[in-house]
Scaffold this active site. Structure first.
Site, PDB file in Angstrom:
ATOM      1  N   ASP A 120       0.842  -1.194   0.000  1.00 19.00           N
ATOM      2  CA  ASP A 120       0.000   0.000   0.000  1.00 19.00           C
ATOM      3  C   ASP A 120       0.881   1.250   0.000  1.00 19.00           C
ATOM      4  O   ASP A 120       2.028   1.207   0.423  1.00 19.00           O
ATOM      5  CB  ASP A 120      -0.843   0.060   1.283  1.00 19.00           C
ATOM      6  CG  ASP A 120      -1.902  -1.023   1.352  1.00 19.00           C
ATOM      7  OD1 ASP A 120      -2.039  -1.798   0.396  1.00 19.00           O
ATOM      8  OD2 ASP A 120      -2.595  -1.080   2.390  1.00 19.00           O
TER       9      ASP A 120
ATOM     10  N   ALA B 205      -5.757   8.777  -0.706  1.00 17.75           N
ATOM     11  CA  ALA B 205      -6.744   8.842   0.378  1.00 17.75           C
ATOM     12  C   ALA B 205      -6.320   9.708   1.566  1.00 17.75           C
ATOM     13  O   ALA B 205      -7.071   9.823   2.525  1.00 17.75           O
ATOM     14  CB  ALA B 205      -7.022   7.420   0.880  1.00 17.75           C
TER      15      ALA B 205
ATOM     16  N   ARG C  80      -0.539  -0.492  -8.808  1.00 16.52           N
ATOM     17  CA  ARG C  80      -1.970  -0.355  -8.516  1.00 16.52           C
ATOM     18  C   ARG C  80      -2.227   1.146  -8.398  1.00 16.52           C
ATOM     19  O   ARG C  80      -1.782   1.781  -7.452  1.00 16.52           O
ATOM     20  CB  ARG C  80      -2.281  -1.064  -7.194  1.00 16.52           C
ATOM     21  CG  ARG C  80      -3.729  -0.995  -6.788  1.00 16.52           C
ATOM     22  CD  ARG C  80      -3.957  -1.784  -5.509  1.00 16.52           C
ATOM     23  NE  ARG C  80      -3.625  -1.014  -4.339  1.00 16.52           N
ATOM     24  CZ  ARG C  80      -3.359  -1.544  -3.142  1.00 16.52           C
ATOM     25  NH1 ARG C  80      -3.342  -2.836  -2.969  1.00 16.52           N
ATOM     26  NH2 ARG C  80      -3.085  -0.770  -2.115  1.00 16.52           N
TER      27      ARG C  80
ATOM     28  N   ARG D 171     -11.116   7.336   6.568  1.00 15.80           N
ATOM     29  CA  ARG D 171     -10.714   7.685   5.189  1.00 15.80           C
ATOM     30  C   ARG D 171     -11.809   7.298   4.201  1.00 15.80           C
ATOM     31  O   ARG D 171     -12.034   7.979   3.211  1.00 15.80           O
ATOM     32  CB  ARG D 171      -9.367   7.028   4.835  1.00 15.80           C
ATOM     33  CG  ARG D 171      -8.191   7.629   5.593  1.00 15.80           C
ATOM     34  CD  ARG D 171      -6.844   7.269   4.963  1.00 15.80           C
ATOM     35  NE  ARG D 171      -6.524   5.881   5.102  1.00 15.80           N
ATOM     36  CZ  ARG D 171      -5.887   5.336   6.158  1.00 15.80           C
ATOM     37  NH1 ARG D 171      -5.497   6.099   7.158  1.00 15.80           N
ATOM     38  NH2 ARG D 171      -5.629   4.051   6.204  1.00 15.80           N
ATOM     39  N   ARG D 172     -12.528   6.194   4.478  1.00 12.27           N
ATOM     40  CA  ARG D 172     -13.649   5.796   3.590  1.00 12.27           C
ATOM     41  C   ARG D 172     -14.770   6.835   3.674  1.00 12.27           C
ATOM     42  O   ARG D 172     -15.382   7.181   2.680  1.00 12.27           O
ATOM     43  CB  ARG D 172     -14.215   4.418   3.982  1.00 12.27           C
ATOM     44  CG  ARG D 172     -13.236   3.251   3.954  1.00 12.27           C
ATOM     45  CD  ARG D 172     -12.709   2.888   2.588  1.00 12.27           C
ATOM     46  NE  ARG D 172     -11.709   3.725   2.001  1.00 12.27           N
ATOM     47  CZ  ARG D 172     -10.390   3.695   2.260  1.00 12.27           C
ATOM     48  NH1 ARG D 172      -9.904   2.871   3.121  1.00 12.27           N
ATOM     49  NH2 ARG D 172      -9.559   4.506   1.632  1.00 12.27           N
TER      50      ARG D 172
HETATM   51  C1  LIG Z   1      -8.262  -1.609  -4.169  1.00 15.13           C
HETATM   52  C2  LIG Z   1      -7.955  -0.261  -3.591  1.00 15.13           C
HETATM   53  C3  LIG Z   1      -6.758  -0.061  -2.942  1.00 15.13           C
HETATM   54  C4  LIG Z   1      -6.456   1.197  -2.417  1.00 15.13           C
HETATM   55  N1  LIG Z   1      -5.227   1.410  -1.842  1.00 15.13           N
HETATM   56  C5  LIG Z   1      -4.874   2.649  -1.480  1.00 15.13           C
HETATM   57  C6  LIG Z   1      -3.562   2.941  -1.020  1.00 15.13           C
HETATM   58  O1  LIG Z   1      -2.711   2.047  -0.891  1.00 15.13           O
HETATM   59  N2  LIG Z   1      -3.256   4.240  -0.723  1.00 15.13           N
HETATM   60  C7  LIG Z   1      -4.165   5.251  -0.859  1.00 15.13           C
HETATM   61  O2  LIG Z   1      -3.824   6.417  -0.623  1.00 15.13           O
HETATM   62  N3  LIG Z   1      -5.441   4.998  -1.252  1.00 15.13           N
HETATM   63  C8  LIG Z   1      -5.813   3.735  -1.559  1.00 15.13           C
HETATM   64  N4  LIG Z   1      -7.099   3.502  -1.992  1.00 15.13           N
HETATM   65  C9  LIG Z   1      -8.129   4.556  -1.855  1.00 15.13           C
HETATM   66  C10 LIG Z   1      -8.108   5.526  -3.031  1.00 15.13           C
HETATM   67  O3  LIG Z   1      -6.968   6.372  -2.966  1.00 15.13           O
HETATM   68  C11 LIG Z   1      -9.357   6.443  -3.017  1.00 15.13           C
HETATM   69  O4  LIG Z   1      -9.372   7.203  -1.831  1.00 15.13           O
HETATM   70  C12 LIG Z   1     -10.678   5.706  -3.121  1.00 15.13           C
HETATM   71  O5  LIG Z   1     -10.597   4.628  -3.993  1.00 15.13           O
HETATM   72  C13 LIG Z   1     -11.797   6.666  -3.598  1.00 15.13           C
HETATM   73  O6  LIG Z   1     -11.489   7.158  -4.855  1.00 15.13           O
HETATM   74  P1  LIG Z   1     -12.125   6.573  -6.214  1.00 15.13           P
HETATM   75  O7  LIG Z   1     -10.985   6.275  -7.123  1.00 15.13           O
HETATM   76  O8  LIG Z   1     -12.996   5.440  -5.926  1.00 15.13           O
HETATM   77  O9  LIG Z   1     -12.864   7.782  -6.880  1.00 15.13           O
HETATM   78  P2  LIG Z   1     -13.973   8.794  -6.370  1.00 15.13           P
HETATM   79  O10 LIG Z   1     -14.094   9.821  -7.419  1.00 15.13           O
HETATM   80  O11 LIG Z   1     -13.654   9.249  -4.974  1.00 15.13           O
HETATM   81  O12 LIG Z   1     -15.268   7.909  -6.307  1.00 15.13           O
HETATM   82  C14 LIG Z   1     -15.960   7.489  -7.472  1.00 15.13           C
HETATM   83  C15 LIG Z   1     -17.311   6.963  -7.041  1.00 15.13           C
HETATM   84  O13 LIG Z   1     -17.136   5.748  -6.291  1.00 15.13           O
HETATM   85  C16 LIG Z   1     -17.998   5.706  -5.181  1.00 15.13           C
HETATM   86  N5  LIG Z   1     -17.198   5.734  -3.941  1.00 15.13           N
HETATM   87  C17 LIG Z   1     -15.903   6.054  -3.824  1.00 15.13           C
HETATM   88  N6  LIG Z   1     -15.498   5.948  -2.551  1.00 15.13           N
HETATM   89  C18 LIG Z   1     -16.580   5.570  -1.848  1.00 15.13           C
HETATM   90  C19 LIG Z   1     -16.806   5.284  -0.479  1.00 15.13           C
HETATM   91  N7  LIG Z   1     -15.829   5.367   0.425  1.00 15.13           N
HETATM   92  N8  LIG Z   1     -18.048   4.925  -0.091  1.00 15.13           N
HETATM   93  C20 LIG Z   1     -19.055   4.806  -1.001  1.00 15.13           C
HETATM   94  N9  LIG Z   1     -18.887   5.049  -2.328  1.00 15.13           N
HETATM   95  C21 LIG Z   1     -17.675   5.427  -2.735  1.00 15.13           C
HETATM   96  C22 LIG Z   1     -18.908   6.906  -5.302  1.00 15.13           C
HETATM   97  O14 LIG Z   1     -20.036   6.546  -6.044  1.00 15.13           O
HETATM   98  C23 LIG Z   1     -18.072   7.893  -6.083  1.00 15.13           C
HETATM   99  O15 LIG Z   1     -18.834   8.818  -6.778  1.00 15.13           O
HETATM  100  C24 LIG Z   1      -7.405   2.258  -2.531  1.00 15.13           C
HETATM  101  C25 LIG Z   1      -8.604   2.050  -3.188  1.00 15.13           C
HETATM  102  C26 LIG Z   1      -8.892   0.812  -3.728  1.00 15.13           C
HETATM  103  C27 LIG Z   1     -10.178   0.641  -4.460  1.00 15.13           C
END
Ligand SMILES: Cc1cc2nc3c(=O)[nH]c(=O)nc-3n(C[C@H](O)[C@H](O)[C@H](O)COP(=O)(O)OP(=O)(O)OC[C@H]3O[C@@H](n4cnc5c(N)ncnc54)[C@H](O)[C@@H]3O)c2cc1C
Length: 305
Positions: A129, A184, A179, A287-288
């Site tokens: 991560d 976040a 990835r 963060r979620r």
């Molecule tokens: C497999 C995976 C691994 C990750 N690993 C890391 C990491 O190592 N380091 C790091 O900094 N971040 C990590 N993240 C988190 C990432 O950085 C984002 O904060 C997170 O994925 C939200 O961004 P998004 O790309 O989904 O886009 P967004 O534009 O934020 O979301 C797109 C759409 O997805 C839905 N959505 C997104 N988040 C949520 C939520 N929490 N609850 C409900 N619906 C939601 C909504 O409908 C939103 O409109 C990871 C995410 C995933 C999926």
């Protein structure tokens, strides 16, 4: 709201007290099948029937003693063995500060190396991560060292950081697995794009940079995002460069965009759900919430039953 939630994620008093509040515990269940690994394993076996793979992550970060790091390593070794026995292709995702980065970088390297070897023994995969930007250089250094010994390892890169394109260029000669996420953590404007639209544009630009290399077998790129319209734009870019769009792999978090996870898997994309579990969910959960402040309404609903 995002800044407030990310501040709460770092607050020691809240992190000690909030996890015992019943309505928050109920709300967390939306993003985790349970606190025990058995719940995560059961969810992963169920996903397999829908052609959705699983990546396991035990929540925990910024540990304070190396004994906690050793316990985490032993736990992940058990996870790899049990997931393989259950017929899964076992993937794990590790935070460097969960295996010692704040305390002893050399021991952290040894821990990651040990887990990468354990993953390779069961034909699995280890992801590293990416945490806040204070850790980026050290995390990439760890990844490069581990990956030179164990090819079945990958690292997360964050599209919100200005530096990420340069990091990709530095890593490309070594056939990395990346990835790509949006990012976040709370980051200052001199390190990360403050505006979401710029983060989204950089995500697309980074994919345009990497996909031609992926098409030539020079890197593995995983799209870790729930942004379905963005995934569709990237798929169209893949079409445009003559790449099979179904070679794209998408990772999403357990419980988010579940219908799209099933649809993408049914259409032939590689889809994996990152399944988190464990009792150290406070900062991760905040963060979620920060990613989608509308989730706070869901928490409030749990408060009123
Ligand atoms: C497999 C995976 C691994 C990750 N690993 C890391 C990491 O190592 N380091 C790091 O900094 N971040 C990590 N993240 C988190 C990432 O950085 C984002 O904060 C997170 O994925 C939200 O961004 P998004 O790309 O989904 O886009 P967004 O534009 O934020 O979301 C797109 C759409 O997805 C839905 N959505 C997104 N988040 C949520 C939520 N929490 N609850 C409900 N619906 C939601 C909504 O409908 C939103 O409109 C990871 C995410 C995933 C999926």
């Amino acid at each position: 709201m995002r800044a407030l939630l990310l501040w709460c994620a770092q607050n020691p008093w809240l992190s000690e007290h909030v996890p015992s509040w019943g309505f928050v515990r109920r709300a967390v269940k939306r993003f985790m099948p349970g606190e025990e690994f058995d719940s995560a394993l059961k969810a992963a076996v169920d996903f397999k029937a829908n052609r959705i793979g699983a990546v396991f992550t035990k929540l925990g970060e910024n540990i304070k003693a190396m004994s906690e790091a050793t316990a985490a390593v032993e736990h992940y070794e058990m996870v790899l063995t049990r997931a393989a026995e259950a017929g899964l292709e076992p993937e794990i995702s590790i935070k460097p500060t969960q295996v010692g980065l704040d305390i002893d970088p050399d021991a952290t390297f040894a821990n990651l190396n040990r887990l990468a070897a354990a993953a390779a023994r069961v034909k699995g995969f280890m992801w590293i991560d990416m945490e806040g930007s204070a850790y980026t250089d050290r995390t990439l250094d760890l990844y490069n060292r581990v990956h030179s010994r164990h090819p079945a390892t990958g690292v997360c890169l964050q599209a919100y950081l200005y530096r990420t394109a340069a990091d990709v260029h530095r890593m490309l000669p070594f056939k990395p697995a990346i990835r790509l996420v949006k990012g976040a953590y709370a980051e200052p404007a001199d390190r990360a794009f403050p505006a979401k639209r710029d983060v989204d544009a950089n995500y697309l630009a980074l994919c345009a940079l990497m996909l031609p290399d992926m098409n030539r077998g020079r890197l593995k790129l995983v799209l870790a995002t729930h942004d379905v319209p963005l995934i569709e734009r990237i798929a169209r870019f893949a079409d445009a460069i003559g790449m099979d769009r179904h070679a794209l792999e998408v990772h999403m978090l357990y419980g988010i965009q579940s219908a799209h996870q099933s649809r993408l898997a049914a259409e032939g994309y590689g889809v994996k759900a990152l399944i988190a579990y464990g009792d150290a969910w406070y900062a991760w959960y905040l963060r979620r919430l920060a990613e989608r402040p509308a989730n706070v309404v869901f928490v409030a609903r749990q408060m009123f039953g």
